[in-house]
Design an enzyme around this catalytic site. Structure first.
Site, PDB file in Angstrom:
ATOM      1  N   LEU A 121      61.723  96.067 -14.057  1.00  0.00           N
ATOM      2  CA  LEU A 121      60.418  95.777 -13.457  1.00  0.00           C
ATOM      3  C   LEU A 121      60.316  94.331 -12.992  1.00  0.00           C
ATOM      4  O   LEU A 121      59.664  94.046 -11.984  1.00  0.00           O
ATOM      5  CB  LEU A 121      59.302  96.091 -14.467  1.00  0.00           C
ATOM      6  CG  LEU A 121      58.856  97.555 -14.544  1.00  0.00           C
ATOM      7  CD1 LEU A 121      57.804  97.727 -15.619  1.00  0.00           C
ATOM      8  CD2 LEU A 121      58.325  98.035 -13.202  1.00  0.00           C
ATOM      9  N   CYS A 122      60.966  93.409 -13.715  1.00  0.00           N
ATOM     10  CA  CYS A 122      60.887  92.007 -13.316  1.00  0.00           C
ATOM     11  C   CYS A 122      61.540  91.802 -11.948  1.00  0.00           C
ATOM     12  O   CYS A 122      61.060  91.013 -11.122  1.00  0.00           O
ATOM     13  CB  CYS A 122      61.538  91.109 -14.372  1.00  0.00           C
ATOM     14  SG  CYS A 122      63.249  91.535 -14.748  1.00  0.00           S
ATOM     15  N   THR A 123      62.640  92.520 -11.700  1.00  0.00           N
ATOM     16  CA  THR A 123      63.310  92.427 -10.401  1.00  0.00           C
ATOM     17  C   THR A 123      62.429  93.019  -9.306  1.00  0.00           C
ATOM     18  O   THR A 123      62.283  92.451  -8.222  1.00  0.00           O
ATOM     19  CB  THR A 123      64.669  93.164 -10.435  1.00  0.00           C
ATOM     20  OG1 THR A 123      65.491  92.574 -11.431  1.00  0.00           O
ATOM     21  CG2 THR A 123      65.364  93.091  -9.083  1.00  0.00           C
TER      22      THR A 123
END
Length: 303
Positions: free
Chosen positions: A84-86
């Site tokens: 999700l961070c990407t």
């Protein structure tokens, strides 16, 4: 009941989990004698075929005789998820932009509406939102077809590959039902992306396969590891279970269903397994992904 009424099953399922379910269901129908030998009259062959672009495979499974689908699960890596961070901060690929639109933006824009993956309107919104984000990060390659592929996990189908693999499967079914010739032993690969290449080999049975063997799997835990950590290990490890329930001969450790039983056993999740189970005690695991197969674990502990 239902599957036991067939002489042979041809499987053209479109995902790994459905194949695991069918494999476990049919393996569970096989009756074994006191020596552990299967009753031939209860063995229902599975002929499994699958394609992906210009590649395909056909396989013959004789439950509890040859290797089963679960024996070769390692050959099918788990479906990849994007961090999700990407997706949110550093997209680099068109797939990241599509995942951003479908996972993060959709709930913000339509909090009361569940995305319909079969709706052209919903998919067009995801595509246009992903395209907008891709332009912001100078990423090319976002198309409507790729959007459908990412959101619905679609694998492209090639008619010629489907025809070749389906012909191989039907040929194996005819041989099984008429005894006219030797059956495939046990796995046939077709690769047509650069010329035409085929290869046949024997997929060996896995000695500790949880579905087609009666092996008790041994697991070693630290004394402070909790039941929840064990469950995570069963889901994320090589067994790749989905929602395991665990019992011993005289105790219910944790049950996923029904809700009342789940609530009553939830308290055990944060307890150390060593406080619930004696070292060497056998734990029975059930999981919907392997249907009516009971997996046996023998748990020991390190300090």
């Amino acid at each position: 009941g239902f599957y036991a009424s067939f002489n042979c099953i041809l499987s053209g399922l479109d995902n790994v989990e459905a194949r695991r379910w069918l494999n476990a269901t049919v393996c569970g129908l096989v009756q074994v004698d006191e020596d552990g030998d299967p009753d031939p009259s209860t063995i229902i062959p599975i002929i499994d075929g699958g394609t992906e672009g210009f590649s395909g495979q056909a396989r013959v499974i004789l439950p509890r005789v040859t290797s089963c689908f679960e024996c070769s699960l390692d050959a099918f890596p788990p479906q990849r998820n994007f961090p999700l961070c990407t997706i949110a901060e550093t997209p680099r690929r068109p797939e990241h932009c599509i995942a951003y639109a479908s996972i993060l933006e959709w709930p913000k824009q339509f909090p009361e509406k569940k995305m319909d993956k079969d709706s052209p309107q919903d998919m067009t919104w995801v595509y246009e939102t992903a395209l907008e984000r891709a332009k912001k990060y100078n990423i090319s390659g976002v198309t409507y077809m790729l959007t459908m592929g990412v959101v619905k996990n679609i694998i492209p189908a090639v008619a010629s590959t489907n025809a070749i693999v389906s012909a191989a499967c039907v040929g194996e079914a005819v041989k099984l039902l008429t005894f006219m010739s030797q059956n495939l032993n046990t796995y046939h690969m077709y690769m047509g992306s650069q010329g035409v290449y085929t290869h046949t080999f024997v997929y060996e049975r896995k000695e500790d396969c949880p579905v087609c063997t009666q092996t008790v799997r041994k697991i070693t835990l630290r004394k402070d590891e909790t039941l929840n950590q064990l469950i995570q290990q069963l889901c994320e490890g090589d067994l790749r279970l989905k929602s395991p329930s665990l019992t011993t001969t005289n105790k219910t450790l944790y049950m996923q269903k029904p809700p009342a039983l789940e609530k009553a056993t939830r308290v055990n999740l944060d307890k150390a397994v060593s406080s619930l189970v004696a070292s060497g005690e056998e734990v029975t695991v059930t999981d919907p992904v392997v249907q009516n197969i009971n997996l046996a674990l023998s748990i020991s502990f390190t300090p």
